[in-house]
Every structure is written in structure tokens, then in C-alpha cells.
Design a protein around this motif. Structure first.
Motif, PDB file in Angstrom:
ATOM      1  N   PRO A  97       0.850  -1.198   0.000  1.00 24.97           N
ATOM      2  CA  PRO A  97       0.000   0.000   0.000  1.00 24.97           C
ATOM      3  C   PRO A  97       0.888   1.251   0.000  1.00 24.97           C
ATOM      4  CG  PRO A  97      -0.634  -1.522   1.758  1.00 24.97           C
ATOM      5  CD  PRO A  97       0.656  -2.021   1.191  1.00 24.97           C
ATOM      6  N   ALA A  98       0.479   2.265  -0.753  1.00 27.69           N
ATOM      7  CA  ALA A  98       1.322   3.468  -0.869  1.00 27.69           C
ATOM      8  C   ALA A  98       0.471   4.699  -1.164  1.00 27.69           C
ATOM      9  CB  ALA A  98       2.362   3.276  -1.961  1.00 27.69           C
ATOM     10  N   GLY A  99       1.042   5.843  -0.832  1.00 23.92           N
ATOM     11  CA  GLY A  99       0.395   7.111  -1.115  1.00 23.92           C
ATOM     12  C   GLY A  99       1.418   8.226  -1.062  1.00 23.92           C
ATOM     13  N   GLY A 100       0.946   9.445  -1.300  1.00 25.70           N
ATOM     14  CA  GLY A 100       1.845  10.586  -1.303  1.00 25.70           C
ATOM     15  C   GLY A 100       1.191  11.809  -0.705  1.00 25.70           C
ATOM     16  N   VAL A 101       2.028  12.660  -0.122  1.00 30.60           N
ATOM     17  CA  VAL A 101       1.594  13.951   0.403  1.00 30.60           C
ATOM     18  C   VAL A 101       2.500  15.005  -0.215  1.00 30.60           C
ATOM     19  CG1 VAL A 101       1.244  15.384   2.439  1.00 30.60           C
ATOM     20  CG2 VAL A 101       0.903  12.916   2.592  1.00 30.60           C
ATOM     21  N   PHE A 102       1.896  16.040  -0.781  1.00 34.16           N
ATOM     22  CA  PHE A 102       2.638  17.050  -1.529  1.00 34.16           C
ATOM     23  C   PHE A 102       2.254  18.456  -1.078  1.00 34.16           C
ATOM     24  CE2 PHE A 102       1.754  13.299  -3.980  1.00 34.16           C
ATOM     25  CZ  PHE A 102       3.010  12.930  -4.408  1.00 34.16           C
ATOM     26  N   CYS A 103       3.209  19.354  -1.194  1.00 33.84           N
ATOM     27  CA  CYS A 103       2.934  20.770  -0.983  1.00 33.84           C
ATOM     28  C   CYS A 103       3.318  21.494  -2.274  1.00 33.84           C
ATOM     29  CB  CYS A 103       3.739  21.327   0.186  1.00 33.84           C
ATOM     30  SG  CYS A 103       3.328  23.051   0.559  1.00 33.84           S
ATOM     31  N   VAL A 104       2.399  22.294  -2.784  1.00 35.46           N
ATOM     32  CA  VAL A 104       2.637  23.023  -4.033  1.00 35.46           C
ATOM     33  C   VAL A 104       3.620  24.159  -3.779  1.00 35.46           C
ATOM     34  CG1 VAL A 104       1.573  24.448  -5.825  1.00 35.46           C
ATOM     35  CG2 VAL A 104       0.372  22.426  -4.964  1.00 35.46           C
ATOM     36  N   THR A 105       4.679  24.200  -4.583  1.00 33.27           N
ATOM     37  CA  THR A 105       5.696  25.250  -4.466  1.00 33.27           C
ATOM     38  C   THR A 105       5.650  26.238  -5.619  1.00 33.27           C
ATOM     39  OG1 THR A 105       7.280  23.839  -5.605  1.00 33.27           O
ATOM     40  CG2 THR A 105       7.370  23.867  -3.183  1.00 33.27           C
ATOM     41  N   ASN A 106       5.062  25.822  -6.734  1.00 32.33           N
ATOM     42  CA  ASN A 106       5.114  26.663  -7.937  1.00 32.33           C
ATOM     43  C   ASN A 106       4.006  26.277  -8.905  1.00 32.33           C
ATOM     44  OD1 ASN A 106       7.238  24.280  -8.221  1.00 32.33           O
ATOM     45  ND2 ASN A 106       6.452  24.735 -10.283  1.00 32.33           N
ATOM     46  N   TYR A 107       3.782  27.172  -9.856  1.00 34.73           N
ATOM     47  CA  TYR A 107       2.934  26.864 -10.998  1.00 34.73           C
ATOM     48  C   TYR A 107       3.854  26.425 -12.128  1.00 34.73           C
ATOM     49  CZ  TYR A 107      -0.658  29.263  -8.373  1.00 34.73           C
ATOM     50  OH  TYR A 107      -1.536  29.636  -7.389  1.00 34.73           O
ATOM     51  N   THR A 108       3.306  25.704 -13.075  1.00 29.94           N
ATOM     52  CA  THR A 108       4.109  25.238 -14.208  1.00 29.94           C
ATOM     53  C   THR A 108       4.128  26.332 -15.273  1.00 29.94           C
ATOM     54  OG1 THR A 108       2.163  24.088 -15.039  1.00 29.94           O
ATOM     55  CG2 THR A 108       3.739  22.780 -13.761  1.00 29.94           C
ATOM     56  N   ASN A 109       4.994  27.298 -15.056  1.00 35.78           N
ATOM     57  CA  ASN A 109       5.141  28.408 -15.989  1.00 35.78           C
ATOM     58  C   ASN A 109       6.622  28.789 -16.076  1.00 35.78           C
ATOM     59  OD1 ASN A 109       5.745  29.997 -13.702  1.00 35.78           O
ATOM     60  ND2 ASN A 109       3.635  30.686 -13.500  1.00 35.78           N
ATOM     61  N   LYS A 110       6.920  29.862 -16.756  1.00 39.86           N
ATOM     62  CA  LYS A 110       8.318  30.258 -16.978  1.00 39.86           C
ATOM     63  C   LYS A 110       9.055  30.574 -15.676  1.00 39.86           C
ATOM     64  CE  LYS A 110       7.144  35.055 -17.848  1.00 39.86           C
ATOM     65  NZ  LYS A 110       7.338  36.226 -18.606  1.00 39.86           N
ATOM     66  N   ASN A 111       8.331  30.880 -14.604  1.00 36.28           N
ATOM     67  CA  ASN A 111       8.949  31.172 -13.306  1.00 36.28           C
ATOM     68  C   ASN A 111       9.017  29.955 -12.390  1.00 36.28           C
ATOM     69  OD1 ASN A 111       9.245  33.951 -13.902  1.00 36.28           O
ATOM     70  ND2 ASN A 111       7.092  34.263 -13.401  1.00 36.28           N
ATOM     71  N   ALA A 112       8.759  28.772 -12.916  1.00 30.60           N
ATOM     72  CA  ALA A 112       8.652  27.568 -12.093  1.00 30.60           C
ATOM     73  C   ALA A 112       9.867  27.360 -11.196  1.00 30.60           C
ATOM     74  CB  ALA A 112       8.421  26.340 -12.972  1.00 30.60           C
ATOM     75  N   HIS A 113      11.054  27.442 -11.751  1.00 37.66           N
ATOM     76  CA  HIS A 113      12.254  27.159 -10.954  1.00 37.66           C
ATOM     77  C   HIS A 113      12.479  28.217  -9.872  1.00 37.66           C
ATOM     78  CE1 HIS A 113      16.006  25.312  -9.914  1.00 37.66           C
ATOM     79  NE2 HIS A 113      16.633  26.457 -10.066  1.00 37.66           N
ATOM     80  N   LYS A 114      12.337  29.477 -10.236  1.00 44.29           N
ATOM     81  CA  LYS A 114      12.523  30.561  -9.266  1.00 44.29           C
ATOM     82  C   LYS A 114      11.503  30.445  -8.136  1.00 44.29           C
ATOM     83  CE  LYS A 114      12.343  35.589  -8.674  1.00 44.29           C
ATOM     84  NZ  LYS A 114      11.689  35.454  -7.386  1.00 44.29           N
ATOM     85  N   ASP A 115      10.242  30.207  -8.497  1.00 42.89           N
ATOM     86  CA  ASP A 115       9.198  30.083  -7.479  1.00 42.89           C
ATOM     87  C   ASP A 115       9.432  28.865  -6.589  1.00 42.89           C
ATOM     88  OD1 ASP A 115       8.068  32.364  -8.515  1.00 42.89           O
ATOM     89  OD2 ASP A 115       6.493  31.304  -9.629  1.00 42.89           O
TER      90      ASP A 115
END
Length: 180
Positions: A136-154
Motif C-alpha cells: 500500500p502506498a500514497g503521497g503527500v505534496f505541498c505546491v511550491t510553484n505553478y508550471t510556468n516560466k517562473n517555475a524554478h525561481k518560485d
């Protein structure tokens, strides 16, 4: 067992498994062969395709491995590219995994049509290996950025706070589960 990617995305309560689809698949396979866990919980950050806000916490048991070329019918795969450990009838947020971080807002909005809402580099391999070993498996995530040109910086700007929020969330959930 709680696992995470590694490098700069580590947690004091999680074991690093490697960054990207290949490293994580190799290391989780090794783990399962030599000391098979009863459960795998992956903790990490994610990019949003537009439906989720920065610092949203998302839990999921479903992942896909869809490359951008698929969205424009420029590529196909004979492989099953969605895996789930969700055994309930509830709708699950699909987490897309690739070894690439998406940076084209217009292109990635197309993922939403398929019910794919966020991306994380490792989650597909986590679930695929868990499925293979019947864990059994699952994941927990926290959003850090939107998928746009600023993705890495954000991502860089928001990563520390996202890790703090994930730590708080996971420890709270553990406490809830152990007090039952």
C-alpha cells in the motif's frame, strides 16, 4: 515507511530515495528486495497545473507518467501510464511524473482535461514499485510553484516554507492515526 526524494528535499522523518523517476525506482526496488516495508508514504513538493494554489497540501494515491508530447498527439506509449493504489471509490488527484519540470503554462493546462492536477518527479515510480511489490502506498505534496516560466525561481523561493508545511502536516496526520 515514509520516504522522500533527497538532495535538498529531505525531512527528519523520511528516508531519501533519489531524485527523478530512475533514481527513486532503483532505490525503492532495492529497499523492497532487502527490507520490504508494510506501507510507503512519499512526501515531497509539487508544481500546480493551475487548479491548486501555492502551499496547498495534496494527498494522492494516483500517478501518471505523461510527457508533454502526448498532449499534442506528438507521442504515444504502449505502456500503462497511470498507476493507482487507491482502493476506494473516491476521486483521486492525479500526480504527473517526469524527469522534466514543466514551464509552459498554456501546454500544461491541457493536463487538467485528463484530471491531472500537479506534477512531482518521483511519485509515479514510487507507486509503480509499490504496486509491483504489493505494498500500500500514497503521497503527500505541498505546491511550491505553478508550471510556468517562473517555475524554478518560485520553487526555490517557496521550497523552505513548503517543507515546513509538509513536516507539520505529516506529523499531525501521524499523531491522528496513532491516537485512534
Amino acid at each position: 515507511m515514509i520516504i522522500c526524494a533527497g538532495n535538498n528535499e529531505t525531512f527528519d522523518f523520511a528516508t531519501p530515495m533519489g531524485v527523478g523517476l530512475i533514481e527513486s525506482a532503483m532505490n525503492i526496488t532495492r529497499l523492497c528486495l532487502f527490507d520490504k516495508p508494510e506501507f510507503l508514504l512519499f512526501v515531497g513538493t509539487a508544481g500546480s497545473y493551475g487548479k491548486h494554489e501555492i502551499f496547498d497540501i495534496i494527498e494522492s494515491k494516483t500517478a501518471s507518467n505523461i510527457e508533454l508530447g502526448f498532449l499534442d498527439s506528438c507521442a504515444y506509449t504502449p505502456l500503462d501510464n497511470v498507476v493507482s493504489t487507491n482502493t476506494t471509490n473516491t476521486q483521486d488527484i492525479i500526480v504527473n511524473s517526469s524527469n522534466y519540470i514543466s514551464t509552459c503554462k498554456e501546454q500544461t493546462k491541457k493536463f487538467l482535461k485528463f484530471g491531472v492536477e500537479i506534477e512531482n518527479m518521483e511519485f509515479y515510480s514510487v507507486l509503480k514499485i509499490a504496486q509491483e511489490f504489493n505494498i500500500p502506498a500514497g503521497g503527500v505534496f505541498c505546491v511550491t510553484n505553478y508550471t510556468n516560466k517562473n517555475a524554478h525561481k518560485d520553487f526555490l523561493d517557496n521550497h523552505t516554507k513548503a517543507k515546513e508545511l509538509l513536516t507539520e502536516h505529516v506529523k499531525k496526520r501521524i499523531k491522528e492515526l496513532t491516537s485512534v
